[in-house]
Each structure stands twice: as C-alpha cells, then as structure tokens.
Design a protein around this motif. Structure first.
Motif, PDB file in Angstrom:
ATOM      1  N   TYR A 110     -90.515 -82.996 -34.709  1.00 58.24           N
ATOM      2  CA  TYR A 110     -91.707 -82.896 -33.863  1.00 58.24           C
ATOM      3  C   TYR A 110     -92.688 -81.955 -34.547  1.00 58.24           C
ATOM      4  O   TYR A 110     -92.844 -80.806 -34.150  1.00 58.24           O
ATOM      5  N   PRO A 111     -93.354 -82.434 -35.607  1.00 58.22           N
ATOM      6  CA  PRO A 111     -94.128 -81.525 -36.457  1.00 58.22           C
ATOM      7  C   PRO A 111     -95.368 -80.936 -35.794  1.00 58.22           C
ATOM      8  O   PRO A 111     -95.867 -79.913 -36.236  1.00 58.22           O
ATOM      9  N   THR A 112     -95.891 -81.572 -34.752  1.00 60.81           N
ATOM     10  CA  THR A 112     -97.134 -81.046 -34.179  1.00 60.81           C
ATOM     11  C   THR A 112     -96.927 -80.465 -32.789  1.00 60.81           C
ATOM     12  O   THR A 112     -97.871 -80.075 -32.140  1.00 60.81           O
ATOM     13  N   ASP A 113     -95.685 -80.426 -32.320  1.00 61.95           N
ATOM     14  CA  ASP A 113     -95.438 -79.869 -31.000  1.00 61.95           C
ATOM     15  C   ASP A 113     -95.499 -78.352 -31.027  1.00 61.95           C
ATOM     16  O   ASP A 113     -95.544 -77.735 -32.071  1.00 61.95           O
ATOM     17  N   ALA A 131     -97.535 -91.835 -42.997  1.00 63.71           N
ATOM     18  CA  ALA A 131     -98.172 -91.888 -41.692  1.00 63.71           C
ATOM     19  C   ALA A 131     -98.826 -90.573 -41.319  1.00 63.71           C
ATOM     20  O   ALA A 131     -99.823 -90.547 -40.609  1.00 63.71           O
ATOM     21  N   GLU A 132     -98.255 -89.456 -41.795  1.00 60.02           N
ATOM     22  CA  GLU A 132     -98.700 -88.173 -41.262  1.00 60.02           C
ATOM     23  C   GLU A 132     -99.576 -87.362 -42.208  1.00 60.02           C
ATOM     24  O   GLU A 132    -100.317 -86.488 -41.766  1.00 60.02           O
ATOM     25  N   GLU A 178    -103.395 -86.739 -41.624  1.00 62.14           N
ATOM     26  CA  GLU A 178    -103.844 -85.965 -40.461  1.00 62.14           C
ATOM     27  C   GLU A 178    -103.312 -84.535 -40.469  1.00 62.14           C
ATOM     28  O   GLU A 178    -103.721 -83.738 -39.637  1.00 62.14           O
ATOM     29  N   ALA A 179    -102.390 -84.229 -41.369  1.00 61.20           N
ATOM     30  CA  ALA A 179    -101.825 -82.886 -41.360  1.00 61.20           C
ATOM     31  C   ALA A 179    -102.864 -81.912 -41.911  1.00 61.20           C
ATOM     32  O   ALA A 179    -103.403 -82.123 -42.987  1.00 61.20           O
ATOM     33  N   PRO A 180    -103.164 -80.837 -41.159  1.00 64.74           N
ATOM     34  CA  PRO A 180    -104.149 -79.869 -41.656  1.00 64.74           C
ATOM     35  C   PRO A 180    -103.729 -79.295 -43.012  1.00 64.74           C
ATOM     36  O   PRO A 180    -102.550 -78.985 -43.205  1.00 64.74           O
ATOM     37  N   HIS A 189     -97.020 -78.248 -41.268  1.00 62.64           N
ATOM     38  CA  HIS A 189     -96.754 -79.674 -41.274  1.00 62.64           C
ATOM     39  C   HIS A 189     -96.968 -80.250 -42.685  1.00 62.64           C
ATOM     40  O   HIS A 189     -96.149 -81.013 -43.196  1.00 62.64           O
TER      41      HIS A 189
END
Lengths: 295, 271
Positions: free
Chosen positions: A55-58, A247-248, A251-253, A258
C-alpha cells in the motif's frame, strides 16, 4: 609503419565503442542502486521482500513486495510449463520430422511470432482471451494469472523454438547415423541421442525464453489483473513486479519513499534476471558437448 | 445604458488585450494530475491568445502543488482537494497566505456490468464491498454471484477521491483488481458480469451501468447542487491574492471559454 598506425587506430576505436556500451550499462545499474537503496532507511530488506501488503500511498504506508515477487515467479513458472514443451516439441518436429518443404514454411512463421509487439499480445489477452476463458472455465474474472501466463507463453514459444531448433539442427550427422546403425528407431534416436546432444542449446533457449517472460511488462500490466495479493489458484489475479513499476512510476512523487521503493523493485527484478542468466551459463557449460564422440 | 455598458465592456476587453501584451512572463504550474488535463488545455488556449506568456506545467500530486506554493517554487499549485490544516499551519509559519480558486468539479461514479440488477448502493455498502466484507451480490439485493472488486492504482487521482470519500481511512482489499486507467475499468466491467468499479463521470457509457449512491444518481446536475456524495472540487492555489498574468490566467479558466475547456478535459464545469 603507416599500416601499423591504422591498425592501432582501429583497435582503440573498437575498444572505445565496446567500453562505451559497457559504461552505459553499468551507469544504468549504478543509477538503479542509487535510487533504490534509500528505501531501506525506512524499512528493512526483510520487511520489504517478505512483507505481504503493498500500500505505497496509504497512511501509514506498506511496502511489502512478497505478493508481487510471487506473482512474477508463478506467472513465469506457469508460462514455462506451457511454453517449454510446446517450444521444444515444435523445434524437434521442425528439425527432425517435418519434410523440408513444411519446415521452410513453418519456421519463418514461428519466428515471425516473436516480432509481434507485446502491447498487441497484451491487448489481445485483455479484450479477446479474458472474456473467453472466463466463460470457458466459468470463473468470475478473466484477467488473471492463467491469462497472463498464456500470453507470456505465446511470446516465449518462438524464442524457445527457434534457438532449440538451431541446437538440434547442429547435432553432427555422424552421431545420428551411428545411432541408426546400432538399430535405434527414429524416435529412440531423437529421445536418447539428439536431445541429450543438444541439451546445452535447449537450456539456453529455455532460459532466454523465460527471462523474456519474467521481464515482460506490457502483457502482465494488461492481462494479469493487477491485484497485489498472494494468489491461491491459477485463476486469481496477480500483480507481477514489472507491472507495479510501470503502473505506478509515472505518478510517484520524485524521490519520495514510493519512488525509491519502485526502484528497489527494479533491483529485485535485476537480481532475478542476473540469477537466471548465471544459471543459463552454468547449464550450457555443464551440458556442453565437446567433439563428436563425447556423448 | 445599454450603450454605456457595451462601452465599458469594450474598454475592459481592450485593457485585457493591451495588458496581456504587456505580460511577458513565465507561469509555473505544479500539482495534481487530476487537474493537469484542465491546466494543459487552458494553458494551450491561453498561450495561443497571449504569445508572450510561457506556461510550464508539471504533475506531482496535490500535496506537491500546495507545497510548491508555500515554498514559492510555482506560481499556481493544482490540487484535487482542499488545503489541509497541517499545510495551512506550515504556510502561516512561513508568512504565506495560500488563496484557493475552485475551477472545476469532479464526480466519481460506481459502475457495474449491464446485466447486474443492483441499482442503488449506500456509501457504507460500497465501503464494505471494497473492504471485502460484502463478497456476494445477494448481500446487496442482486442475483447471487461473487463480487469482483475493481480498483485503480494507488497513485491515481480517482483512487484518491474514492479512498477519501468512500474508504475513509481503510484499505481496499489486496485481492481487488487494479487497472491503470478509467478506460481500463470500463473495459473490465463491460466484460466481467460480477464486476464493480468506479470511474470519472465523463467515462460513463451504455456498455456499463452506473449505480446510484445513497439513492442519488451521479450526474452533472447532482454534482453541481452538491447532493451526489462522491464528488469534489478541483482547486488552483496561489501565493497570496494573484496579480498580473497569474490572475489573468485564473480569470481565463473561470471564464465561459475556460469552463468549456474544463468540460473538454473530462471534468464538470462550474457553470
């Protein structure tokens, strides 16, 4: 004198070119490690590799990639189970059994399959195969491990087939004829003489085919379903390592946890392919045939 | 009177045109990827009108957009949510006063396969489905069958709204399928009878069925009047009250033409 200078010039030019490609590759590797290692300030390697939840953005975040690793491993094994027998048997047929005219037509077609872009195969899996296997097996969802493995097998067969075919084809005629002379049938010759003699080449073919499957991104992104869970059956959706990165990453900053975690996944994937290649090297040495009589 | 107001209008227009030629600056816009398509369309149209102005755009998420305003590294910070108290405090400690402009609205609508008989779900039911507590359609009044939960990648803006407004603080079950785009969710729901997913309002079509939330249909009108629960405002933040081309650009987005571009970008215009 002049000729020697030109010769030296040629030598150093080629050395430079060779060094350039090696340097570029090593710099990519260095970059991969520089960007991936900072995540281990936050969590331990053990938590990263064996953690069950991604859950990388939780808030709080969870960076466990066990489900992703298993997703990759299972998909590769399953696609291997489909692609290896198919590829090798096709190769045996083409090199040994098929009449030359048939082989002349079939071989280029198989090799042409290798040039289908992976995004096309992924799209095919998503739009055509997913609804089909969903109805065929009466399962709730068609985007799953089985679908992705089938598509990957589709991509690995041409590689496995064409390299194995070359290996089988290069078995010396004398060895084959000796087997016939001893009274062996054609099948016995294939099973006990030709395949063992070309084992080194077949192993290389399998490893190359499977390393294509493990690193393949587009197909697993589109057809595997993308659920970051440890699959319980063939028909569960999975999320292999490359799909997560693809996929990620957008969007990863930049330079966030992340972002570093995704690069660390890249390191894991790199180690996987490295182990694969070392293993291939070992196998091809182990089964290498030296001279015609060494079987 | 009518003539007089026309005159004033003409004066304003000529002033705007004149002043826009005076502007020759650069605009730096950062932040939410949900707002990015709107900013992109608006920036293209605005630069075509004002050749002297250069606009550079980048994503990075709502948090980064607001942070960029506070740090002064961008002129406009995009956010698909309102500023958090923590960020207000941080801004205050640096003597920055972030000003929000609501430039568009966004609604996320749950969708199911067209064969599905379920028409209406409460937010609590949606949450339980995405938590994995409700596993079968018969529990919510549908024909018995396993619910296939389809979600978006955790870094997508759409997922962000869903998480905030439906999941609140809880995690979506790991077995949920994740699909990389709104279009992908529509595709997966179309071909999977037991599926449930969620997409931006602009992606609804006839192959799938939109589900009412708490009895309210997800539509532009219901979003504008505030009754549809899974909706949010999209914001642009500036450092203090904007001036010069920053003000001009924001006024452009809030104009009729700008709002038409908002619609083109797939979000809901304010008017």
């Amino acid at each position: 004198m002049k000729r020697q200078i030109i010769d030296k010039g040629v030598h150093s030019t080629f050395l430079l070119i060779a060094l350039f490609s090696i340097a570029a590759l090593s710099l990519i590797m260095v970059f991969l490690f520089i960007e991936g290692i900072p995540i281990f300030d936050q969590i331990t390697i053990k938590e990263f590799v064996f953690g069950q939840y991604w859950y990388p953005t939780d808030d709080p975040t969870a960076f466990g990639i066990l489900a992703l690793i298993l997703g990759s491993v299972y998909v590769t094994i399953l696609s291997g189970m489909m692609a290896i027998p198919l590829g090798i048997m096709t190769a045996v047929y083409l090199a040994e059994i098929a009449p030359p005219k048939v082989a002349e037509i079939v071989k280029p077609i198989v090799e042409l399959m290798a040039s289908i872009p992976s995004v096309v195969i992924g799209f095919f899996g998503m739009v055509i195969v997913a609804p089909f296997i969903q109805k065929l097996f009466n399962i709730p969802v068609g985007l799953n491990m089985f679908n992705a493995s089938l598509m990957l097998a589709f991509m690995a067969v041409p590689t496995i087939c064409s390299i194995s075919e070359d290996a089988i084809f290069s078995v010396p005629v004398a060895v084959k004829e000796a087997s016939f002379a001893l009274g062996a049938t054609h099948f016995e010759t294939i099973a006990k003489v030709i395949i063992p003699a070309s084992l080194s080449g077949i192993c290389t073919a399998i490893i190359l085919g499977l390393s294509r499957a493990i690193g393949e991104t587009m197909v697993v992104l589109m057809a595997a379903g993308g659920a970051a869970m440890i699959p319980g059956s063939f028909f569960d959706p999975v999320r292999p390592l490359p799909a997560s990165i693809a996929a990620e990453m957008a969007e990863a900053p930049f330079r966030s946890e992340h972002y570093h975690a995704l690069f660390a996944i890249g390191i894991v994937l790199f180690l996987f392919t490295l182990i694969f290649n070392l293993f291939a090297d070992y196998l091809s040495h182990k089964f290498r045939q030296v001279g015609e009589a060494s079987l | 009177m009518n003539k007089f107001s026309k005159l004033i209008l003409a004066l304003i227009v000529s002033m705007v045109i004149a002043s826009s030629q005076v502007f020759g600056g650069e605009l730096d816009i950062k932040g939410s990827t949900t707002v990015l398509p709107i900013a992109q369309k608006a920036a293209e149209a605005y630069m075509a009108q004002n050749p002297g102005v250069k606009i550079s755009l980048s994503g990075g998420g709502s948090g980064n957009g607001i942070k960029a305003i506070i740090d002064g590294t961008a002129d406009i910070g995009n956010a698909s949510r309102f500023i958090k108290q923590k960020e207000v405090n941080l801004a205050g400690s640096k003597n920055v006063y972030p000003v929000p402009f609501r430039i568009a609205l966004d609604a996320i609508v749950p969708i199911v396969n067209s064969q599905n008989k379920v028409k209406d779900l409460t937010r609590a039911q949606l949450k339980d489905i995405y938590l994995g507590k409700i596993k079968d359609w018969k529990e919510v009044g549908g024909t018995p069958g396993k619910i296939i939960v389809i979600s978006r990648d955790s870094s997508s803006g759409t997922f962000g709204v869903w998480k905030e407004l439906v999941m609140e603080k809880d995690r979506v079950i790991p077995s949920a399928l994740t699909v990389p785009s709104n279009g992908g969710v529509v595709q997966a729901v179309t071909t999977t009878p037991g599926a449930i997913g969620y997409v931006g309002l602009g992606y609804l079509n006839h192959d799938i069925k939109a589900v009412k939330v708490d009895g309210i249909e997800g539509s532009e009108a219901n979003t504008l009047n505030g009754s549809f629960p899974i909706s949010r405002g999209l914001f642009m933040f500036t450092k203090g009250w904007p001036e010069g081309e920053i003000m001009d650009f924001i006024s452009f987005i809030l104009s009729r033409k700008g709002q038409d571009l908002v619609k083109e970008a797939g979000s809901i215009p304010l008017f």
